[in-house]
Motif scaffolding. Structure first.
Motif, PDB file in Angstrom:
ATOM      1  N   ASN A 161       0.725 -19.237  -6.952  1.00 19.35           N
ATOM      2  CA  ASN A 161       0.644 -18.476  -8.204  1.00 19.35           C
ATOM      3  C   ASN A 161      -0.611 -17.610  -8.249  1.00 19.35           C
ATOM      4  O   ASN A 161      -0.582 -16.481  -8.746  1.00 19.35           O
ATOM      5  N   LEU A 162      -1.746 -18.134  -7.731  1.00 16.86           N
ATOM      6  CA  LEU A 162      -2.981 -17.349  -7.701  1.00 16.86           C
ATOM      7  C   LEU A 162      -2.824 -16.134  -6.791  1.00 16.86           C
ATOM      8  O   LEU A 162      -3.256 -15.020  -7.130  1.00 16.86           O
ATOM      9  N   SER A 163      -2.196 -16.330  -5.637  1.00 14.73           N
ATOM     10  CA  SER A 163      -1.954 -15.211  -4.722  1.00 14.73           C
ATOM     11  C   SER A 163      -1.066 -14.160  -5.370  1.00 14.73           C
ATOM     12  O   SER A 163      -1.287 -12.956  -5.210  1.00 14.73           O
ATOM     13  N   HIS A 164      -0.078 -14.583  -6.130  1.00 16.11           N
ATOM     14  CA  HIS A 164       0.820 -13.650  -6.829  1.00 16.11           C
ATOM     15  C   HIS A 164       0.036 -12.826  -7.852  1.00 16.11           C
ATOM     16  O   HIS A 164       0.224 -11.605  -7.971  1.00 16.11           O
ATOM     17  N   LYS A 165      -0.864 -13.467  -8.591  1.00 14.59           N
ATOM     18  CA  LYS A 165      -1.659 -12.744  -9.590  1.00 14.59           C
ATOM     19  C   LYS A 165      -2.593 -11.737  -8.933  1.00 14.59           C
ATOM     20  O   LYS A 165      -2.787 -10.621  -9.433  1.00 14.59           O
ATOM     21  N   VAL A 166      -3.199 -12.117  -7.794  1.00 14.55           N
ATOM     22  CA  VAL A 166      -4.095 -11.203  -7.080  1.00 14.55           C
ATOM     23  C   VAL A 166      -3.331  -9.982  -6.594  1.00 14.55           C
ATOM     24  O   VAL A 166      -3.791  -8.835  -6.730  1.00 14.55           O
ATOM     25  N   LEU A 167      -2.146 -10.200  -6.017  1.00 18.96           N
ATOM     26  CA  LEU A 167      -1.328  -9.073  -5.550  1.00 18.96           C
ATOM     27  C   LEU A 167      -0.942  -8.162  -6.699  1.00 18.96           C
ATOM     28  O   LEU A 167      -0.982  -6.925  -6.581  1.00 18.96           O
ATOM     29  N   LEU A 168      -0.585  -8.737  -7.826  1.00 19.71           N
ATOM     30  CA  LEU A 168      -0.193  -7.942  -8.989  1.00 19.71           C
ATOM     31  C   LEU A 168      -1.365  -7.098  -9.487  1.00 19.71           C
ATOM     32  O   LEU A 168      -1.203  -5.912  -9.831  1.00 19.71           O
ATOM     33  N   SER A 169      -2.564  -7.676  -9.497  1.00 19.50           N
ATOM     34  CA  SER A 169      -3.752  -6.930  -9.936  1.00 19.50           C
ATOM     35  C   SER A 169      -4.069  -5.794  -8.968  1.00 19.50           C
ATOM     36  O   SER A 169      -4.405  -4.674  -9.388  1.00 19.50           O
ATOM     37  N   LEU A 170      -3.968  -6.053  -7.661  1.00 22.47           N
ATOM     38  CA  LEU A 170      -4.235  -5.004  -6.672  1.00 22.47           C
ATOM     39  C   LEU A 170      -3.238  -3.854  -6.807  1.00 22.47           C
ATOM     40  O   LEU A 170      -3.619  -2.676  -6.702  1.00 22.47           O
ATOM     41  N   ILE A 171      -1.973  -4.182  -7.026  1.00 18.81           N
ATOM     42  CA  ILE A 171      -0.957  -3.127  -7.193  1.00 18.81           C
ATOM     43  C   ILE A 171      -1.288  -2.269  -8.412  1.00 18.81           C
ATOM     44  O   ILE A 171      -1.172  -1.037  -8.377  1.00 18.81           O
ATOM     45  N   ALA A 172      -1.723  -2.907  -9.500  1.00 18.46           N
ATOM     46  CA  ALA A 172      -2.070  -2.149 -10.702  1.00 18.46           C
ATOM     47  C   ALA A 172      -3.248  -1.223 -10.452  1.00 18.46           C
ATOM     48  O   ALA A 172      -3.241  -0.059 -10.868  1.00 18.46           O
ATOM     49  N   VAL A 173      -4.274  -1.709  -9.749  1.00 23.86           N
ATOM     50  CA  VAL A 173      -5.455  -0.880  -9.460  1.00 23.86           C
ATOM     51  C   VAL A 173      -5.080   0.291  -8.555  1.00 23.86           C
ATOM     52  O   VAL A 173      -5.475   1.443  -8.799  1.00 23.86           O
ATOM     53  N   VAL A 174      -4.309   0.025  -7.495  1.00 25.44           N
ATOM     54  CA  VAL A 174      -3.905   1.087  -6.560  1.00 25.44           C
ATOM     55  C   VAL A 174      -3.044   2.127  -7.268  1.00 25.44           C
ATOM     56  O   VAL A 174      -3.227   3.343  -7.082  1.00 25.44           O
ATOM     57  N   ALA A 175      -2.126   1.679  -8.093  1.00 22.97           N
ATOM     58  CA  ALA A 175      -1.259   2.621  -8.819  1.00 22.97           C
ATOM     59  C   ALA A 175      -2.067   3.482  -9.781  1.00 22.97           C
ATOM     60  O   ALA A 175      -1.830   4.700  -9.900  1.00 22.97           O
ATOM     61  N   LEU A 176      -3.037   2.894 -10.467  1.00 27.72           N
ATOM     62  CA  LEU A 176      -3.869   3.661 -11.391  1.00 27.72           C
ATOM     63  C   LEU A 176      -4.696   4.705 -10.648  1.00 27.72           C
ATOM     64  O   LEU A 176      -4.777   5.868 -11.072  1.00 27.72           O
ATOM     65  N   CYS A 177      -5.304   4.326  -9.519  1.00 29.79           N
ATOM     66  CA  CYS A 177      -6.104   5.273  -8.738  1.00 29.79           C
ATOM     67  C   CYS A 177      -5.244   6.414  -8.220  1.00 29.79           C
ATOM     68  O   CYS A 177      -5.648   7.588  -8.267  1.00 29.79           O
ATOM     69  N   ALA A 178      -4.057   6.076  -7.713  1.00 27.42           N
ATOM     70  CA  ALA A 178      -3.167   7.116  -7.191  1.00 27.42           C
ATOM     71  C   ALA A 178      -2.733   8.073  -8.302  1.00 27.42           C
ATOM     72  O   ALA A 178      -2.675   9.297  -8.098  1.00 27.42           O
ATOM     73  N   ALA A 179      -2.439   7.547  -9.483  1.00 25.72           N
ATOM     74  CA  ALA A 179      -2.007   8.404 -10.593  1.00 25.72           C
ATOM     75  C   ALA A 179      -3.132   9.330 -11.049  1.00 25.72           C
ATOM     76  O   ALA A 179      -2.910  10.528 -11.284  1.00 25.72           O
ATOM     77  N   LEU A 180      -4.339   8.801 -11.174  1.00 27.53           N
ATOM     78  CA  LEU A 180      -5.470   9.631 -11.595  1.00 27.53           C
ATOM     79  C   LEU A 180      -5.768  10.709 -10.561  1.00 27.53           C
ATOM     80  O   LEU A 180      -6.030  11.874 -10.908  1.00 27.53           O
ATOM     81  N   LEU A 181      -5.744  10.337  -9.270  1.00 31.61           N
ATOM     82  CA  LEU A 181      -6.001  11.315  -8.211  1.00 31.61           C
ATOM     83  C   LEU A 181      -4.918  12.380  -8.182  1.00 31.61           C
ATOM     84  O   LEU A 181      -5.212  13.573  -7.983  1.00 31.61           O
ATOM     85  N   PHE A 182      -3.673  12.000  -8.386  1.00 30.11           N
ATOM     86  CA  PHE A 182      -2.583  12.976  -8.403  1.00 30.11           C
ATOM     87  C   PHE A 182      -2.745  13.957  -9.566  1.00 30.11           C
ATOM     88  O   PHE A 182      -2.532  15.169  -9.402  1.00 30.11           O
ATOM     89  N   ALA A 183      -3.141  13.457 -10.728  1.00 29.33           N
ATOM     90  CA  ALA A 183      -3.377  14.335 -11.875  1.00 29.33           C
ATOM     91  C   ALA A 183      -4.525  15.300 -11.592  1.00 29.33           C
ATOM     92  O   ALA A 183      -4.465  16.490 -11.958  1.00 29.33           O
ATOM     93  N   TYR A 184      -5.569  14.815 -10.925  1.00 28.74           N
ATOM     94  CA  TYR A 184      -6.700  15.678 -10.572  1.00 28.74           C
ATOM     95  C   TYR A 184      -6.275  16.767  -9.591  1.00 28.74           C
ATOM     96  O   TYR A 184      -6.719  17.923  -9.687  1.00 28.74           O
TER      97      TYR A 184
END
Length: 357
Positions: free
Chosen positions: A324-347
């Protein structure tokens, strides 16, 4: 005395000759120019090497005189000549937007602190005659020109696009890992449960329905009867009756019930022990009496206000907790990567709009 006069006269002649060697001149590379064109004025000073020459203190962006604008002042250029002489020149860039004949007055230059002047000049500024009715015949209107394509403007954007692609690939990889690493979900369950006396009486009814009181297998009958009573005692009084001997149960109940009831229960347990361990055969009426004793004890000691719901809280193993801890870590990493990609794409979109616009 005569010799002294001759020496003074010679010195004066030499002084006049030396002064006459300083020559200041100014010239234009063209005596005429069209409105808005540029013309160069060159100011030259010929003097002995080592003499200090001071040009007029003028600055670019000012007016040399009314109507003549000084655009640029070049650095002085020195050329060595014969007989220990040097020629120092400075070039001035002029322009004008008034069609008239300008008189350029003499320019004063100081050599070793003494002023010398150049000759005056004339500059004619002429206008261009334009036939307003046929202006397109000579200067047709030009179309809209596109800005030249510059790779240097687009290189940062290309690298940023590659970074977005890389982030997207990382996000996809993490998503695949997330799907293969599903969390173990255990929810708290709320279950309905029967009251201790209801469960015991239901079991007694089952024993009755199977007519076990008259069964030849008395060991099975007393085993089920005493187990029903032990379960009731455990649920009702909170004692571990299933792991206790008959004597221990009686001693524990002595704090809860009167001696008469305990005496009846003692007889029940003694009969059950004899049947189960000493191959004792009880009579049918004895079996019925013992069953009635259990029912009476249950009815006398039952509690109607006990909770009828029970929360079952799940327990996770260490491996399940790590999963369960590994699942939460993966979910958090996906959220961070998606946010960075979206902000960079907008820029990137913002930069492209600026370049195209």
């Amino acid at each position: 005395m005569r010799r002294l006069k001759i020496i003074i006269i010679l010195l004066m002649c030499l002084s006049v000759h030396a002064h006459s060697q300083v020559v200041v001149e100014q010239r234009l590379d063209s005596m005429e120019m069209f409105i808005g064109e540029q013309v160069h004025l060159t100011l030259s000073v010929t003097a002995k090497s080592g003499q200090r020459v001071e040009f007029p203190a003028v600055k670019a962006g000012t007016y040399l005189l009314d109507g003549i604008e000084l655009l640029e002042v070049a650095d002085a250029d020195t050329v060595k000549q014969d007989n220990g002489m040097q020629k120092i020149s400075r070039k001035y860039t002029l322009t004008s937007f008034d069609d008239t004949l300008y008189y350029l007055p003499p320019v004063t230059v100081k050599v070793d602190g003494k002023p010398y002047q150049s000759k005056s000049l004339a500059l004619k500024v002429i206008t261009v005659e334009v036939d307003t009715l046929k202006k397109d015949e000579f200067f047709p209107a030009k179309g809209i020109q596109d800005n030249p394509f510059m790779w240097s403007d687009w290189t940062p954007i290309i690298w940023q696009i590659l970074l977005v692609i890389l982030l997207s690939a990382v996000g996809y990889y993490l998503y695949k890992r997330l799907r293969s690493n599903k969390p173990i979900i255990k929810r708290i369950k709320v279950v309905k449960k029967m009251l201790p006396h209801q469960k015991a009486l239901k079991e007694i009814e089952r024993i009755k329905s199977e007519k076990m009181t008259s069964s030849e297998d008395q060991k099975a009958y007393y085993t089920q009867l005493t187990d029903t009573l032990r379960t009731y005692l455990q649920d009702r009084f909170g004692i571990n009756a299933m792991e206790m001997t008959s004597g221990e149960i009686i001693d524990r109940l002595r704090q809860e019930e009167d001696k008469e009831k305990l005496g009846e229960l003692r007889e029940l347990f003694e009969t059950a022990d004899l049947v189960k361990f000493a191959k004792y055969s009880a009579l049918i009426n004895e079996n019925d009496r013992n069953l009635t004793t259990v029912v009476a004890f249950i009815n006398d000691t039952k509690m109607e206000d006990m909770p009828t719901e029970e929360k079952i809280v799940p327990k996770f193993t260490e491996e399940e907790k790590r999963n369960n801890l590994s699942h939460k870590v993966l979910l958090s990493l996906i959220a961070v990567v998606a946010l960075c990609a979206a902000l960079l794409f907008a820029y990137i979109i913002w930069q492209v709009v600026l370049l195209i616009g």
